[in-house]
Scaffold this motif. Structure first.
Motif, PDB file in Angstrom:
ATOM      1  N   GLN A  46       0.832  -1.198   0.000  1.00 29.55           N
ATOM      2  CA  GLN A  46       0.000   0.000   0.000  1.00 29.55           C
ATOM      3  C   GLN A  46       0.873   1.256   0.000  1.00 29.55           C
ATOM      4  N   THR A  96       1.421   4.037  -3.151  1.00 26.70           N
ATOM      5  CA  THR A  96       1.054   5.430  -2.935  1.00 26.70           C
ATOM      6  C   THR A  96       2.229   6.382  -3.094  1.00 26.70           C
ATOM      7  N   GLU A 129      -3.444   3.535  -3.467  1.00 29.50           N
ATOM      8  CA  GLU A 129      -3.082   2.574  -2.421  1.00 29.50           C
ATOM      9  C   GLU A 129      -3.551   1.153  -2.722  1.00 29.50           C
TER      10      GLU A 129
END
Length: 188
Positions: free
Chosen positions: A21, A25, A103
């Protein structure tokens, strides 16, 4: 009191998920091990009982993220009613939702720019994961590898540009153009 059976595997999984994640991002270089561990709800002191180094985590996070993306794309394909499955994949991949939810999005656009400066180990696994995405697209759409490669390249490039600009209309236009061009690859 000892931890229950499977605890270490479960914790490792949480760390990998947190890393995937975070890397999706913010990329690799801008994310530290303490940030990843905090995202997993852990302290950074335990990192080295699960991984030798950050590169090993990047490798595992790439594998996890590609598996996750393939599952999302397969779900989009399975839900396709009136269009071929590959069209549903193109629509999802080049959607505003996929653009805006980095994400959970594909890790290829997020990390491609950093790969040339990564270790050989990371680049080797990233290469394998790119090939896995190409193979997934080729199998699903019954395309040869060359067309599947062109399609993936077009979609990743369109998503990178759409995420890069600071003008929402231009970003939407880039997604739309990417969808249109992806369709032409299929019939070429």
């Amino acid at each position: 009191m000892p931890y229950p059976e499977g605890h270490k595997i479960k914790v490792r999984g949480k760390i990998i998920e947190s890393a995937a994640q975070a890397f999706r991002t913010n990329g690799i270089r801008d994310i530290s091990v303490p940030v990843i561990m905090k995202g997993a709800g852990l302290t950074h002191g335990g990192f080295y009982s699960h991984f030798e180094n950050k590169d090993q985590l990047v490798v595992e996070a790439c594998r996890y993220a590609i598996s996750d993306t393939i599952a999302l794309l397969q779900q989009a394909a399975d839900q396709a009613k009136d269009v071929p499955k590959i069209h549903a994949i193109i629509q999802y991949y080049l959607s505003q939702e996929h653009r805006d939810r980095r994400e959970i999005g594909c890790i290829l656009p997020a990390l491609s720019g950093e790969m040339s400066r990564s270790s050989d180990e990371v680049r080797q696994v990233f290469t394998q994961e790119v090939q896995r995405m190409i193979d997934f697209i080729a199998d699903l759409a019954q395309l040869d590898t060359s067309k599947a490669s062109a399609l993936l390249s077009s979609m990743v490039g369109s998503l990178v540009l759409a995420r890069s600009v600071h003008d929402s209309k231009l970003s939407d236009d880039l997604l739309a153009a990417g969808k249109q061009y992806a369709q032409t690859i299929l019939v070429a």
